[in-house]
Design a protein around this motif. Structure first.
Motif, PDB file in Angstrom:
ATOM      1  N   ALA A 218       0.840  -1.262   0.032  1.00 58.62           N
ATOM      2  CA  ALA A 218      -0.108  -0.266  -0.056  1.00 58.62           C
ATOM      3  C   ALA A 218       1.014   1.245  -0.042  1.00 58.62           C
ATOM      4  O   ALA A 218       1.864   1.414   0.740  1.00 58.62           O
ATOM      5  N   GLY A 219       0.651   1.927  -0.857  1.00 59.48           N
ATOM      6  CA  GLY A 219       1.295   3.361  -0.836  1.00 59.48           C
ATOM      7  C   GLY A 219       2.501   3.250  -1.496  1.00 59.48           C
ATOM      8  O   GLY A 219       3.397   4.355  -1.249  1.00 59.48           O
ATOM      9  N   THR A 220       2.975   2.403  -2.263  1.00 59.79           N
ATOM     10  CA  THR A 220       4.426   2.259  -2.851  1.00 59.79           C
ATOM     11  C   THR A 220       4.346   1.669  -4.224  1.00 59.79           C
ATOM     12  O   THR A 220       2.989   1.203  -4.463  1.00 59.79           O
ATOM     13  N   PRO A 221       5.170   1.871  -5.407  1.00 59.55           N
ATOM     14  CA  PRO A 221       5.090   1.268  -6.524  1.00 59.55           C
ATOM     15  C   PRO A 221       5.529  -0.077  -6.466  1.00 59.55           C
ATOM     16  O   PRO A 221       5.789  -0.633  -7.636  1.00 59.55           O
ATOM     17  N   ILE A 222       5.587  -0.902  -5.668  1.00 62.56           N
ATOM     18  CA  ILE A 222       5.964  -2.458  -5.299  1.00 62.56           C
ATOM     19  C   ILE A 222       4.680  -3.011  -5.165  1.00 62.56           C
ATOM     20  O   ILE A 222       4.024  -2.951  -3.863  1.00 62.56           O
ATOM     21  N   VAL A 223       4.201  -4.079  -5.923  1.00 61.73           N
ATOM     22  CA  VAL A 223       3.056  -4.724  -5.696  1.00 61.73           C
ATOM     23  C   VAL A 223       3.641  -6.182  -5.559  1.00 61.73           C
ATOM     24  O   VAL A 223       3.951  -6.963  -6.611  1.00 61.73           O
ATOM     25  N   PRO A 224       3.520  -6.834  -4.460  1.00 64.94           N
ATOM     26  CA  PRO A 224       3.980  -8.412  -4.398  1.00 64.94           C
ATOM     27  C   PRO A 224       2.690  -9.176  -4.979  1.00 64.94           C
ATOM     28  O   PRO A 224       1.685  -9.050  -4.664  1.00 64.94           O
ATOM     29  N   CYS A 225       2.789 -10.300  -5.793  1.00 62.12           N
ATOM     30  CA  CYS A 225       2.058 -11.326  -6.078  1.00 62.12           C
ATOM     31  C   CYS A 225       2.492 -12.634  -5.652  1.00 62.12           C
ATOM     32  O   CYS A 225       3.355 -13.079  -6.005  1.00 62.12           O
ATOM     33  N   LEU A 226       1.551 -13.087  -4.452  1.00 62.67           N
ATOM     34  CA  LEU A 226       2.238 -14.357  -3.778  1.00 62.67           C
ATOM     35  C   LEU A 226       1.359 -15.445  -4.332  1.00 62.67           C
ATOM     36  O   LEU A 226       0.288 -15.581  -4.420  1.00 62.67           O
ATOM     37  N   LEU A 227       2.136 -16.318  -4.777  1.00 63.48           N
ATOM     38  CA  LEU A 227       2.080 -17.350  -5.671  1.00 63.48           C
ATOM     39  C   LEU A 227       1.982 -18.918  -5.037  1.00 63.48           C
ATOM     40  O   LEU A 227       1.579 -19.697  -5.673  1.00 63.48           O
ATOM     41  N   GLY A 228       2.731 -19.004  -3.895  1.00 61.23           N
ATOM     42  CA  GLY A 228       2.888 -20.090  -3.303  1.00 61.23           C
ATOM     43  C   GLY A 228       4.127 -20.881  -3.070  1.00 61.23           C
ATOM     44  O   GLY A 228       4.705 -21.160  -1.910  1.00 61.23           O
ATOM     45  N   ASP A 229       4.683 -21.073  -3.976  1.00 69.19           N
ATOM     46  CA  ASP A 229       6.221 -21.669  -4.095  1.00 69.19           C
ATOM     47  C   ASP A 229       7.234 -21.392  -5.267  1.00 69.19           C
ATOM     48  O   ASP A 229       6.675 -20.897  -6.346  1.00 69.19           O
ATOM     49  N   SER A 230       8.324 -21.574  -5.135  1.00 75.51           N
ATOM     50  CA  SER A 230       9.156 -21.447  -6.325  1.00 75.51           C
ATOM     51  C   SER A 230       8.779 -21.901  -7.640  1.00 75.51           C
ATOM     52  O   SER A 230       8.836 -21.335  -8.619  1.00 75.51           O
ATOM     53  N   ALA A 231       8.301 -22.966  -7.542  1.00 79.01           N
ATOM     54  CA  ALA A 231       7.892 -23.812  -8.786  1.00 79.01           C
ATOM     55  C   ALA A 231       6.955 -23.327  -9.680  1.00 79.01           C
ATOM     56  O   ALA A 231       7.044 -22.838 -10.931  1.00 79.01           O
ATOM     57  N   ARG A 232       5.938 -22.771  -8.781  1.00 78.37           N
ATOM     58  CA  ARG A 232       4.629 -22.226  -9.413  1.00 78.37           C
ATOM     59  C   ARG A 232       5.235 -20.730  -9.914  1.00 78.37           C
ATOM     60  O   ARG A 232       4.629 -20.484 -11.034  1.00 78.37           O
ATOM     61  N   THR A 233       6.022 -20.102  -9.251  1.00 75.43           N
ATOM     62  CA  THR A 233       6.407 -18.582  -9.462  1.00 75.43           C
ATOM     63  C   THR A 233       7.094 -18.922 -10.822  1.00 75.43           C
ATOM     64  O   THR A 233       6.843 -17.933 -11.624  1.00 75.43           O
ATOM     65  N   LEU A 234       7.961 -19.657 -11.017  1.00 73.08           N
ATOM     66  CA  LEU A 234       8.761 -19.874 -12.083  1.00 73.08           C
ATOM     67  C   LEU A 234       7.721 -20.184 -13.547  1.00 73.08           C
ATOM     68  O   LEU A 234       7.809 -19.510 -14.427  1.00 73.08           O
ATOM     69  N   ARG A 235       6.754 -21.034 -13.287  1.00 72.35           N
ATOM     70  CA  ARG A 235       5.918 -21.341 -14.288  1.00 72.35           C
ATOM     71  C   ARG A 235       5.030 -19.987 -14.596  1.00 72.35           C
ATOM     72  O   ARG A 235       4.839 -19.901 -15.879  1.00 72.35           O
ATOM     73  N   VAL A 236       4.516 -19.234 -13.630  1.00 73.32           N
ATOM     74  CA  VAL A 236       3.720 -18.474 -13.987  1.00 73.32           C
ATOM     75  C   VAL A 236       4.453 -17.127 -14.810  1.00 73.32           C
ATOM     76  O   VAL A 236       4.117 -16.457 -15.779  1.00 73.32           O
ATOM     77  N   ALA A 237       5.530 -17.035 -14.124  1.00 69.81           N
ATOM     78  CA  ALA A 237       6.480 -15.944 -14.847  1.00 69.81           C
ATOM     79  C   ALA A 237       6.847 -16.446 -16.248  1.00 69.81           C
ATOM     80  O   ALA A 237       7.104 -15.428 -17.263  1.00 69.81           O
ATOM     81  N   ASP A 238       7.050 -17.553 -16.533  1.00 71.04           N
ATOM     82  CA  ASP A 238       7.454 -17.964 -17.656  1.00 71.04           C
ATOM     83  C   ASP A 238       6.106 -17.798 -18.737  1.00 71.04           C
ATOM     84  O   ASP A 238       6.287 -17.236 -20.006  1.00 71.04           O
ATOM     85  N   ARG A 239       4.761 -18.047 -18.379  1.00 70.42           N
ATOM     86  CA  ARG A 239       3.858 -17.690 -19.032  1.00 70.42           C
ATOM     87  C   ARG A 239       3.746 -16.385 -19.395  1.00 70.42           C
ATOM     88  O   ARG A 239       3.288 -15.734 -20.436  1.00 70.42           O
ATOM     89  N   ILE A 240       3.876 -15.447 -18.362  1.00 73.72           N
ATOM     90  CA  ILE A 240       3.731 -13.900 -18.700  1.00 73.72           C
ATOM     91  C   ILE A 240       4.678 -13.617 -19.732  1.00 73.72           C
ATOM     92  O   ILE A 240       4.485 -12.594 -20.447  1.00 73.72           O
ATOM     93  N   PHE A 241       5.994 -14.038 -19.542  1.00 71.30           N
ATOM     94  CA  PHE A 241       7.152 -13.662 -20.539  1.00 71.30           C
ATOM     95  C   PHE A 241       6.617 -13.997 -21.828  1.00 71.30           C
ATOM     96  O   PHE A 241       6.734 -13.416 -22.776  1.00 71.30           O
ATOM     97  N   ALA A 242       6.086 -15.291 -21.940  1.00 76.21           N
ATOM     98  CA  ALA A 242       5.681 -15.702 -23.393  1.00 76.21           C
ATOM     99  C   ALA A 242       4.577 -15.048 -23.850  1.00 76.21           C
ATOM    100  O   ALA A 242       4.477 -14.828 -25.139  1.00 76.21           O
TER     101      ALA A 242
END
Length: 817
Positions: A750-774
């Motif tokens: 809140a009140g900053t330009p940083i917004v965390p998206c909490l995804l659960g674990d490292s493997a899931r984070t990598l998969r989601v980031a890969d889809r976003i990049f694609a």
């Protein structure tokens, strides 16, 4: 060559040369050898390795002095032996009262012997000796004696030294007395306490004067504030009065005790027990004594101090095998030191994480420190949840419980172990390198592209190009879009044309440029502080500042989510470190209440905006605790300066606090300021001190002209175009709102330009980031900690691009931390 190779120069070099000329002895250097002696031989110079008599030439001794001291203080002159003997006082009508003082009896006996030898060799007049001694500060242990001349004084001093060494007190011979004087107000001067002769008295005989001085001798070793008053004569060179005894040795971190409390019930630190099977080979002594030497300035567990009147305890006879502290004591002491807990508050049933709040870095530090005291210790269980102190002790000493239950019997002899671990001989074999390789394999097995070190082909603003393909950019800290701004680029071009690409030296010596001075003035005005100092690296700014402010007798209390640069600064400083739960002001107060009185200085280190969670520090509450507990406060504004507050002035502007309420404002130039480096802001007095003493500044090259020009231009643009900060706020609010509407957990952002998206674990984070990049967006992803990632917003991002990215990251299941 009188010069020296030791770490002393400036005035020390001058004093050393003067003494060499005066005494006619060239002092030795440490034993060393030169790779090439030709230059010295050609100049007919030698470097003595033992005291050498000054060559007799018939001319006065002379020495040229060229010595540089700390901070640049230099001494350049020629000293010459006085060709004529100094004027001596006319006559030496004794007797005279001599008063010698020292910190302890051993020093007093040694001082008396040195004085006797000096009087016999140099043969000064007794008037000079008495006058020189009378000018010295009086120390507690005293020897006073009456002598007729220098020869008589030398004989009496030698006799008195033996009496002092034997422990005698009071009158130890005719006109000789020894005593101890405690601190206190001066006693009123009686008729016998002043002058060479009593005021108003007529001529006295030598016998009368000797008797009166003998009475003064007894008073001088028993009365507070009594000192002889002598005629004003020039002083002479005499051995110095011994000060407190000093013992110098190399100690490791385990030699520092943070608490004065006694050890809890159980084996004491002085108890002798065998080390575990892999700790010390039985057939030869350890390479370094397992029982660390400690200076008596610090109380050691189990160490009792004698009171002022208590007898000194003679050292025990040396045992054939050195005693070692028990394993339990070592573990408890290191848990106390690392976790900053009084020993009395610890018990073996406590869990390191759940009960004592240890984080992964503290656990690693604990393992390392135990390994320093118990060589060879290392365990894979150090990061195991639920690890207790008891379990940690058992890992080192499997027989710990049996030994506690057994009241008699000899313990088993420890089994031999290698002198060293082969895995320590090659970096490739380090266990931490192996763990890193395992993490890389996990990324590769996830099926996602390797997400790190992707090469961007131009300026990263709201868009970027990777491998020729354009992407929406959410992975840059170019918060205000000033990196690549035409005015910033033009300022850099002009600076490089005028100053080149580097200042090529420390600013203290020859690396100062008007451009950097202007930058610091602009930052000072922007921050609202007394002065500001710019450094070449944001990370190094924290490391060197914390390492300079606090030391081994101090404590750093920091937010559990503090940046690595803060943690590295703590490690460099040698100070104790204690994290508190993120933004938990109540826990911060509890840590201060328990520990403030146990440390010389306490530094509170927080961040303005947290780069992984996107929330702000509760600055007013932290300032109130700083005042209440007399702590120092450092605020790291790497992500809040230029982004928080109406005009980007940071959390100080956001909360409307007096900038002087924070001791040190730190920030980086690499984000909102479109450059590279860091800064420290605060009072003029403090910054002036840092400017001349901060290692990371004094011994580092100055900012490059390009970086200084970029930061200066960005600072001026932020002040001139406040709409940039307002647009950044709108974009951050839009991203936060859209993320929530798509089912993304954003934590406390809140009140900053940083917004965390909490995804659960490292493997899931990598998969989601890969889809976003694609899908055409370049987010920032992180698996440290593995459950969160903050995406920085940008003032130049459009609402459409923000909506597109948040839509692509919608989670189909409820996110979890």
């Amino acid at each position: 060559m009188v010069g020296h190779s030791l770490n002393a120069a400036g005035m020390a070099g001058l004093i050393k040369s003067v003494l060499a000329v005066h005494r006619g002895v060239v002092p030795p250097q440490p034993d060393f050898d030169l790779a090439d002696r030709s230059a010295l031989d050609a100049a007919r110079l030698t470097v003595p390795v033992k005291p050498a008599a000054w060559p007799a030439t018939g001319e006065p001794r002379r020495a040229g002095v060229s010595a540089f001291g700390f901070g640049g203080t230099g001494v350049h002159l020629v000293v010459e032996e006085c060709a004529t003997a100094p004027a001596r006082p006319a006559g030496d009508d004794g007797p005279h009262l001599l008063v010698l003082t020292a910190r302890d009896r051993a020093g007093l006996a040694r001082h008396a012997r040195e004085m006797a030898r000096t009087l016999a060799e140099d043969q000064p007049t007794l008037t000079e000796v008495a006058g020189t001694l009378a000018r010295r500060a009086l120390l507690p242990e005293r020897l006073a004696l009456v002598a007729r001349d220098a020869a008589d004084a030398a004989a009496r001093l030698a006799s008195a030294a033996e009496a002092v060494a034997a422990g005698r007190t009071g009158v130890v011979g005719p006109g000789q007395a020894v005593g101890t004087v405690t601190a206190g107000p001066p006693e009123p001067a009686g008729p016998d306490a002043v002058g060479p002769e009593p005021a108003g008295a007529g001529p006295t005989t030598a016998e009368d004067r000797t008797a009166r001085l003998a009475r003064l001798a007894e008073r001088a070793v028993t009365g507070t504030g009594i000192r002889p008053v002598v005629e004003p004569v020039p002083p002479c060179t005499l051995p110095p009065s011994p000060l407190a005894p000093r013992h110098h040795w190399v100690v490791d971190e385990s030699a520092r005790d943070l608490a004065d409390e006694p050890l809890p019930a159980g084996p004491s630190a002085a108890e002798t027990v065998p080390l575990p099977a892999d700790a010390t080979p039985p057939d030869r002594p350890p390479r370094s004594p397992p029982h660390r030497m400690r200076s008596c300035r610090h109380r050691c567990p189990g160490h009792r101090r004698a009171g002022p009147a208590g007898p000194s305890v003679p050292p025990p006879s040396a045992p054939s095998v050195p005693a070692v502290p028990s394993v339990a004591s070592v573990v408890l002491e290191e848990v106390s030191r690392t976790g900053v807990f009084p020993l009395a508050d610890l018990n073996e049933r406590m869990e390191l994480v759940a009960d004592l709040g240890f984080d992964s870095l503290m656990l690693q530090e604990l393992e390392v420190n135990i390994g320093k005291r118990i060589p060879g210790f290392r365990t894979d269980e150090i990061f195991t949840p639920g690890l207790t102190i008891e379990r940690l002790i058992t890992l080192i000493d499997p027989d710990h419980h049996r030994r506690r239950r057994t009241d008699s019997g000899e313990p088993e002899a420890p089994r031999p172990r290698p002198d060293w671990d082969e895995a320590t001989a090659r970096v490739d074999d380090f266990p931490e390198v192996a763990r890193f390789e395992e993490r890389l394999e996990t990324v590769a097995r996830s099926g996602a592209d390797f997400p790190y070190f992707r090469v961007h082909e131009g300026t990263i603003r709201d868009r970027t190009v990777i491998d020729g393909r354009p992407y929406l950019s959410f992975g840059s800290y170019n918060y205000l879009g000033l990196s690549g701004h035409p005015a910033v680029n033009e300022a850099v071009h002009r600076a490089v044309d005028r100053y080149g690409t580097s200042v090529s030296a420390s600013r203290v010596l020859s690396g100062e440029r008007e451009l950097t001075v202007r930058l610091e003035r602009a930052l000072t005005d922007f921050l609202g502080v007394g002065d500001c100092l710019a450094l070449v690296s944001g990370h190094a700014t924290n490391v060197t500042a914390i390492g300079h402010l606090v030391g081994p007798r101090d404590l750093v209390v920091h937010d559990a989510l503090a940046h690595d640069s803060i943690l590295q600064g703590c490690a460099l400083s040698g100070a104790a470190r204690r994290p508190f739960t993120h933004n938990d002001v109540g826990e911060l107060e509890d840590v201060l209440r328990r520990n403030r009185s146990r440390f010389r200085r306490v530094l509170i280190a927080v961040e303005g905006a947290y780069s992984m969670d996107g929330d702000l520090v509760d600055l007013p509450a932290v300032i109130e605790l700083k005042r209440r507990y007399g702590a120092l406060l450092m605020v790291d504004e790497a992500h809040s300066i230029g982004t928080v507050g109406r005009t980007g002035g940071g959390v100080g502007e956001h909360f409307g606090v007096d900038r002087a309420d924070v001791d040190l404002w730190m920030g980086t130039l690499s984000k909102a300021f479109a450059s590279c480096g860091g800064y420290l802001g605060g009072s003029r007095r403090m910054v002036r001190w840092l400017r001349h003493t901060l290692p990371g500044f004094v011994y580092s090259v100055g900012l490059t002209p390009a970086n200084a020009a970029a930061a200066l231009a960005a600072t001026e643009l932020i002040a001139a175009e406040p709409q940039r900060v307002a647009r950044l706020h709108r974009n951050a609010e839009l991203f936060l709102r859209l993320a929530a509407s798509h089912g993304l957990a954003t934590g406390s952002s809140a009140g900053t330009p940083i917004v965390p998206c909490l995804l659960g674990d490292s493997a899931r984070t990598l998969r989601v980031a890969d889809r976003i990049f694609a899908g055409g967006s370049s987010p920032t992803r992180s698996s440290i900690p593995p459950s969160r990632r903050g995406w920085p917003g940008c003032a130049s991002s459009s609402p459409a691009s923000t909506a597109r990215t948040t839509s692509g990251t919608r989670c189909r299941s409820s996110p979890r931390r």
